[in-house]
Design a protein around this motif. Structure first.
Motif, short mmCIF file in Angstrom:
data_model
loop_
_atom_site.label_atom_id
_atom_site.label_comp_id
_atom_site.label_asym_id
_atom_site.label_seq_id
_atom_site.Cartn_x
_atom_site.Cartn_y
_atom_site.Cartn_z
N VAL A 150 -26.40 -16.98 5.64
CA VAL A 150 -25.08 -16.56 6.25
C VAL A 150 -24.11 -17.72 5.73
O VAL A 150 -24.63 -18.55 6.63
CB VAL A 150 -25.16 -15.91 7.86
CG1 VAL A 150 -23.66 -15.64 8.07
CG2 VAL A 150 -26.05 -14.88 7.67
N THR A 151 -22.95 -17.43 5.11
CA THR A 151 -21.90 -18.44 5.15
C THR A 151 -20.29 -18.11 5.79
O THR A 151 -20.75 -16.77 5.95
CB THR A 151 -21.36 -18.09 3.75
OG1 THR A 151 -20.84 -17.29 3.63
CG2 THR A 151 -22.18 -19.14 2.34
N ALA A 152 -20.58 -18.91 6.55
CA ALA A 152 -19.41 -19.45 7.45
C ALA A 152 -18.75 -20.00 7.61
O ALA A 152 -18.15 -21.07 7.03
CB ALA A 152 -19.72 -19.19 9.40
N VAL A 179 -19.32 -23.37 5.84
CA VAL A 179 -18.92 -23.33 4.25
C VAL A 179 -16.90 -24.06 4.90
O VAL A 179 -15.83 -23.20 5.35
CB VAL A 179 -17.84 -22.35 3.03
CG1 VAL A 179 -17.69 -22.34 1.98
CG2 VAL A 179 -19.22 -21.83 3.02
N PRO A 180 -16.69 -25.43 4.07
CA PRO A 180 -15.62 -26.03 4.19
C PRO A 180 -14.32 -26.15 3.76
O PRO A 180 -14.83 -26.23 2.79
CB PRO A 180 -15.70 -27.64 5.10
CG PRO A 180 -16.93 -27.29 3.66
CD PRO A 180 -17.88 -26.35 3.77
N LEU A 191 -12.74 -14.82 2.49
CA LEU A 191 -13.62 -13.90 3.56
C LEU A 191 -13.58 -12.31 2.52
O LEU A 191 -14.38 -11.43 2.97
CB LEU A 191 -13.41 -13.93 5.25
CG LEU A 191 -13.97 -13.25 6.25
CD1 LEU A 191 -15.27 -13.26 5.90
CD2 LEU A 191 -13.27 -12.54 7.19
N VAL A 192 -11.75 -12.04 2.91
CA VAL A 192 -10.82 -10.92 2.56
C VAL A 192 -11.97 -10.47 0.96
O VAL A 192 -12.23 -9.55 0.40
CB VAL A 192 -9.32 -10.74 2.82
CG1 VAL A 192 -9.14 -9.74 1.54
CG2 VAL A 192 -8.74 -11.05 4.07
N ILE A 196 -17.26 -15.02 1.04
CA ILE A 196 -18.27 -15.94 2.40
C ILE A 196 -17.73 -14.61 3.08
O ILE A 196 -17.52 -13.67 2.82
CB ILE A 196 -17.38 -16.76 2.82
CG1 ILE A 196 -16.04 -16.43 3.22
CG2 ILE A 196 -17.20 -18.89 2.49
CD1 ILE A 196 -15.04 -17.85 4.30
N ASP A 197 -19.44 -15.17 4.51
CA ASP A 197 -19.60 -13.49 4.95
C ASP A 197 -18.60 -14.14 6.20
O ASP A 197 -18.97 -12.46 6.96
CB ASP A 197 -21.08 -13.81 5.72
CG ASP A 197 -22.00 -13.60 4.46
OD1 ASP A 197 -21.62 -12.49 3.11
OD2 ASP A 197 -22.91 -14.70 4.14
N ILE A 198 -18.65 -14.62 7.09
CA ILE A 198 -17.71 -14.49 8.21
C ILE A 198 -16.81 -15.75 8.26
O ILE A 198 -17.43 -16.65 8.00
CB ILE A 198 -18.45 -14.70 9.53
CG1 ILE A 198 -19.36 -15.57 10.42
CG2 ILE A 198 -19.98 -13.69 9.44
CD1 ILE A 198 -20.26 -15.78 11.80
#
Ligand code: MLT
Length: 323
Positions: A150-152, A179-180, A191-192, A196-198
């Motif tokens: 999961v990517t945050a 993910v910076p 995100l939109v 990325i996931d969250i």
């Protein structure tokens, strides 16, 4: 000593005397935002700066100096002349947490003078719409079953979105892939777009996209719901009781800035925070305005020191790596 010599010394001293509030400000003031344009810190700087201009009679220019979780921008302000023309805006991440993570060439408390606490808002967990979870319990189950994948999105190590994500990992025993970005403004765009996931985000950053249904919010990391989004439950209600992070923001100036200049800046900030138009704009984005007694330089200094005491041991124990 004869009179002409004394007069010459007095004149020379007057010439080198430090900046004072008498003619301050006589030129534009720069506020250094340590994250990208379009994010929550940038938005706050622009809302306040616009109103502070009225009180100070000079424009407040916003400069985004991004990178390394906000440390580069804060360092720029710390090392600027202590004359009231460079302000540092930041928050719990930049002015507390980063001091426990980065080998900084400044002290987040001792090398800055507090001006005022300006706002606070809770973090909340938001995801792209494609994620099948419909509530926090389902999201936690989904995060666990996709662990490691999961990517945050974050605004860099030590930012609000990062340390709150680390805290989520600790709470539920997962390993998010962080993910910076240079701020949560660009992270939110991704995100939109579903890249990325969250994000464990400041509510003020993503409220509009949650309201318009572009992304989903699961729970507010506070013991009370947001007035601006009362339909979203708190973490206490949704299944992670006590998982609270309130991200508070403030304004500082370099150490050594004369007290009368700090007082003038504080007055401009408090004028802005009592202006009904400013209050409305802040409240609409889910930002809480601190009570008047918390808006003094002394109150911000005491609060920042208390937050250092509270957070540093936890952050050091978490052994967060910066690379
Ligand atoms: C920003 O302005 O981008 C944020 O304050 C980032 C964060 O700390 O998560």
């Amino acid at each position: 000593m004869n009179k002409p010599i004394v007069a010459a010394i007095v004149a020379a001293l007057a010439f080198v005397a430090p900046a004072s509030a008498q003619n301050y400000p006589s030129r534009p003031i720069t506020i250094i935002v340590p994250f990208s344009a379009g994010g929550p810190t940038d938005a706050l700087a622009r809302i306040l700066g616009e109103r502070m201009r009225q009180s100070l009679g000079q424009p407040i220019l916003v400069e985004n100096v991004t990178g390394a979780g906000g440390t580069i921008g804060v360092a720029r302000a710390v090392h600027a002349a202590p004359d009231g023309y460079t302000l540092s805006i930041g928050h719990l991440g930049t002015h507390v947490i980063n001091g426990a993570i980065y080998p900084l060439n400044f002290d987040v408390v001792k090398d800055l003078e507090p001006v005022a606490k300006i706002a606070s808002n809770p973090m909340w967990v938001v995801s792209k719409n494609a994620i099948p979870a419909k509530d926090l319990k389902e999201l936690v189950a989904w995060l666990k079953s996709n662990d490691g994948k999961v990517t945050a999105g974050t605004a860099g190590v030590g930012s609000g979105s990062h340390f709150s994500g680390v805290y989520l990992n600790q709470q539920i025993g997962t390993k998010l892939q962080f993910v910076p970005y240079r701020g949560t403004g660009p992270a939110l765009l991704d995100l939109v777009a579903g890249q990325i996931d969250i994000i464990v985000d400041q509510a003020s950053n993503s409220l509009a996209q949650v309201k318009s249904g572009k992304i989903r919010a699961y729970a507010v990391m506070s013991d009370k719901r947001l007035a601006a989004a009362p339909e979203i439950p708190t973490v206490d209600e949704a299944g992670l009781p006590g998982f609270h992070v309130e991200l508070w923001s403030g304004i500082w100036v370099p150490k050594g800035t004369p007290a009368d200049i700090v007082a003038k800046l504080n007055k401009a900030v408090t004028d802005a925070l009592t202006d009904p138009a400013v209050r409305k704009r802040m409240e609409e984005t889910g930002l809480d305005i601190p009570p008047r007694e918390e808006q003094t330089p002394q109150a911000l200094g005491a609060y920042q020191r208390a937050e250092v005491k509270k957070w540093w041991p936890m952050i050091k124990a978490a052994n967060i790596k910066i690379d």
